[in-house]
Design a protein around this motif. Structure first.
Motif, PDB file in Angstrom:
ATOM      1  N   PHE A 191       8.192   8.130  12.995  1.00 49.71           N
ATOM      2  CA  PHE A 191       9.068   6.800  13.348  1.00 49.71           C
ATOM      3  C   PHE A 191       7.974   6.043  13.975  1.00 49.71           C
ATOM      4  CE2 PHE A 191      13.789   7.542  12.190  1.00 49.71           C
ATOM      5  CZ  PHE A 191      13.389   6.622  10.775  1.00 49.71           C
ATOM      6  N   ASN A 192       6.830   6.543  15.589  1.00 49.72           N
ATOM      7  CA  ASN A 192       5.932   5.589  15.500  1.00 49.72           C
ATOM      8  C   ASN A 192       4.628   6.167  15.354  1.00 49.72           C
ATOM      9  OD1 ASN A 192       6.347   8.210  16.106  1.00 49.72           O
ATOM     10  ND2 ASN A 192       6.205   7.933  18.908  1.00 49.72           N
ATOM     11  N   SER A 193       4.793   6.273  14.341  1.00 49.93           N
ATOM     12  CA  SER A 193       3.005   6.595  13.954  1.00 49.93           C
ATOM     13  C   SER A 193       2.538   5.463  13.478  1.00 49.93           C
ATOM     14  CB  SER A 193       2.762   8.237  13.371  1.00 49.93           C
ATOM     15  OG  SER A 193       1.490   7.793  13.013  1.00 49.93           O
ATOM     16  N   LEU A 194       1.412   4.692  13.819  1.00 54.08           N
ATOM     17  CA  LEU A 194       0.932   4.081  13.468  1.00 54.08           C
ATOM     18  C   LEU A 194       0.206   3.111  12.015  1.00 54.08           C
ATOM     19  CD1 LEU A 194       1.211   0.345  12.588  1.00 54.08           C
ATOM     20  CD2 LEU A 194      -0.426   0.688  14.282  1.00 54.08           C
ATOM     21  N   PRO A 195      -0.862   4.761  12.008  1.00 56.24           N
ATOM     22  CA  PRO A 195      -1.764   5.074  11.339  1.00 56.24           C
ATOM     23  C   PRO A 195      -0.903   5.296   9.839  1.00 56.24           C
ATOM     24  CG  PRO A 195      -2.515   5.606  13.095  1.00 56.24           C
ATOM     25  CD  PRO A 195      -1.007   5.679  13.117  1.00 56.24           C
ATOM     26  N   ILE A 196       0.118   5.596   9.727  1.00 52.92           N
ATOM     27  CA  ILE A 196       1.314   6.501   8.220  1.00 52.92           C
ATOM     28  C   ILE A 196       1.939   4.978   7.689  1.00 52.92           C
ATOM     29  CG2 ILE A 196       3.573   7.788   8.043  1.00 52.92           C
ATOM     30  CD1 ILE A 196       2.189   9.790   7.527  1.00 52.92           C
ATOM     31  N   GLN A 197       2.075   4.187   8.832  1.00 53.73           N
ATOM     32  CA  GLN A 197       2.701   2.974   8.103  1.00 53.73           C
ATOM     33  C   GLN A 197       1.402   1.990   7.732  1.00 53.73           C
ATOM     34  OE1 GLN A 197       6.294   3.408   8.169  1.00 53.73           O
ATOM     35  NE2 GLN A 197       5.635   4.736  10.331  1.00 53.73           N
ATOM     36  N   LEU A 198       0.939   1.884   8.244  1.00 52.33           N
ATOM     37  CA  LEU A 198      -0.652   0.945   7.082  1.00 52.33           C
ATOM     38  C   LEU A 198      -1.352   1.977   6.483  1.00 52.33           C
ATOM     39  CD1 LEU A 198      -3.026   0.537  10.006  1.00 52.33           C
ATOM     40  CD2 LEU A 198      -1.631  -0.394   9.247  1.00 52.33           C
ATOM     41  N   CYS A 199      -0.923   3.293   5.941  1.00 49.97           N
ATOM     42  CA  CYS A 199      -1.469   4.366   4.640  1.00 49.97           C
ATOM     43  C   CYS A 199      -0.062   4.058   3.622  1.00 49.97           C
ATOM     44  CB  CYS A 199      -1.523   5.510   4.832  1.00 49.97           C
ATOM     45  SG  CYS A 199      -2.785   6.522   5.964  1.00 49.97           S
ATOM     46  N   SER A 200       1.418   3.866   3.863  1.00 49.45           N
ATOM     47  CA  SER A 200       1.577   3.584   3.069  1.00 49.45           C
ATOM     48  C   SER A 200       1.439   1.877   2.661  1.00 49.45           C
ATOM     49  CB  SER A 200       3.241   3.267   3.664  1.00 49.45           C
ATOM     50  OG  SER A 200       3.848   2.502   4.244  1.00 49.45           O
ATOM     51  N   LEU A 201       0.730   0.983   3.225  1.00 47.36           N
ATOM     52  CA  LEU A 201       0.456  -0.550   2.598  1.00 47.36           C
ATOM     53  C   LEU A 201      -0.561  -0.575   0.921  1.00 47.36           C
ATOM     54  CD1 LEU A 201       0.260  -2.719   4.963  1.00 47.36           C
ATOM     55  CD2 LEU A 201       2.097  -2.567   4.042  1.00 47.36           C
ATOM     56  N   PHE A 202      -1.419   1.337   0.976  1.00 50.14           N
ATOM     57  CA  PHE A 202      -2.660   1.678  -0.054  1.00 50.14           C
ATOM     58  C   PHE A 202      -1.055   1.965  -1.247  1.00 50.14           C
ATOM     59  CE2 PHE A 202      -4.761   2.302   3.776  1.00 50.14           C
ATOM     60  CZ  PHE A 202      -6.468   2.171   3.268  1.00 50.14           C
ATOM     61  N   TYR A 203      -0.053   2.013  -1.056  1.00 51.90           N
ATOM     62  CA  TYR A 203       0.225   1.787  -2.740  1.00 51.90           C
ATOM     63  C   TYR A 203       0.492   0.923  -3.099  1.00 51.90           C
ATOM     64  CZ  TYR A 203       3.539   5.753  -0.941  1.00 51.90           C
ATOM     65  OH  TYR A 203       3.902   7.244  -0.962  1.00 51.90           O
ATOM     66  N   LEU A 204       0.496  -0.260  -2.534  1.00 51.11           N
ATOM     67  CA  LEU A 204       0.854  -1.956  -3.325  1.00 51.11           C
ATOM     68  C   LEU A 204      -0.734  -2.411  -3.568  1.00 51.11           C
ATOM     69  CD1 LEU A 204       2.787  -4.831  -3.659  1.00 51.11           C
ATOM     70  CD2 LEU A 204       1.880  -5.175  -1.397  1.00 51.11           C
ATOM     71  N   PRO A 205      -1.468  -1.609  -3.347  1.00 49.92           N
ATOM     72  CA  PRO A 205      -3.581  -2.855  -4.257  1.00 49.92           C
ATOM     73  C   PRO A 205      -3.457  -1.937  -4.913  1.00 49.92           C
ATOM     74  CG  PRO A 205      -3.388  -1.605  -1.642  1.00 49.92           C
ATOM     75  CD  PRO A 205      -2.678  -1.988  -1.970  1.00 49.92           C
TER      76      PRO A 205
END
Length: 296
Positions: A191-205
């Motif tokens: 939950f508190n790992s920002l890089p994991i959240q940012l990595c999930s954004l790579f799905y979209l592009p």
């Protein structure tokens, strides 16, 4: 709850994708943009939901903190009902596509023997591709964290996610919390790992770019290009794992590209091919079988 969720989402998965496929074949849709609109309506929307869900949970964690995790998971679960209710209301008032009305064979027996004889090869090929995709995307997440010997099966943590969690996650003891006097395993570091959240954004592009070029390249070659690029990135991560693990920003970027190419190629094209490679009368069943094979 997961059983009923599986029935609802499991039914909507093929039905919604096939409905989008048939809508993309309406006369008002440019024939050179049909795959694009299908991709935007299916896989792109799907991965956008992944990203929103990931960030919603993260924001809830930031609001309530590690001492109120019950509120985090309850609200995260409850908020998931909002788009589901919206889809239900939309479905109740949605008209069937023109192609379905004309070719569905709703009031006639479907010649399944003929369908199997003519389309078994394409169904097998698409099912195998989907199976390979899910082998890459899901099981490789079963890599234990160095301080967590229970492997994660969350899709968004995929390959080598424990490397990011070890760098920016929590202490081992923070992975436990008390619920009514019992010590419960809880992946707090997710939950508190920002890089994991940012990595999930790579799905979209990945899904978005794939949807925009698939009509020009074709589903088959988009699939091949995506798999090749994903394999190259995977080999780079594996071959240079030790030095990359010491440069977490570079590692996270490559990790995100690995996910992006998965959606660019196989993630997008399995939807397109499964929804368009057979007659209208059996598209939903055809898509459902191919998708189910991927989950084996």
């Amino acid at each position: 709850m997961r059983f009923f969720l599986g029935i609802g989402v499991g039914a909507e998965y093929p039905c919604g994708s096939v409905a989008a496929s048939e809508q993309s074949e309406e006369p008002s849709i440019n024939k050179h943009a049909r795959h694009r609109w299908l991709g935007l309506a299916t896989i792109t929307t799907l991965v956008f939901g992944f990203s929103i869900a990931s960030f919603t949970t993260w924001v809830l964690y930031l609001i309530f903190g590690p001492n109120h995790l019950r509120a985090v998971w309850r609200l995260a679960l409850g908020l998931g009902a909002v788009p589901a209710i919206g889809v239900l209301l939309w479905r109740l008032n949605m008209d069937e596509p023109v192609r379905y009305k004309s070719d569905s064979m709703k009031h006639a027996p479907i010649p399944y023997k003929l369908v199997i004889r003519r389309y078994w090869a394409s169904l097998a090929a698409i099912s195998i591709v989907w199976f390979i995709l899910d082998i890459i995307v899901y099981p490789v997440s079963l890599i234990p964290d160095s301080h967590d010997m229970v492997p994660s099966s969350k899709a968004q943590f995929q390959i080598y996610a424990s490397t990011v969690l070890n760098k920016y996650g929590t202490r081992p003891e923070d992975n436990f919390w008390m619920d009514r006097g019992h010590q419960v395993k809880f992946s707090l570091s997710h939950f508190n790992s920002l890089p994991i959240q940012l990595c999930s954004l790579f799905y979209l592009p990945g899904a978005l770019i794939g949807s925009l070029i698939v009509d020009f390249v074709g589903p088959k070659w988009t699939l091949v290009i995506g798999y090749v690029l994903q394999a190259l990135v995977g080999f780079i991560i594996s071959g240079l794992y030790v030095p990359l693990s010491k440069h977490i920003a570079t590692f996270s970027a490559l990790y995100g590209l690995f996910q992006a190419f998965a959606e660019f190629g196989a993630g997008l094209c399995t939807f397109i091919l499964a929804a368009k490679a057979c007659p209208t009368a059996v598209r939903g069943q055809y898509f459902g079988v191919a998708a189910a094979c991927g989950k084996l």
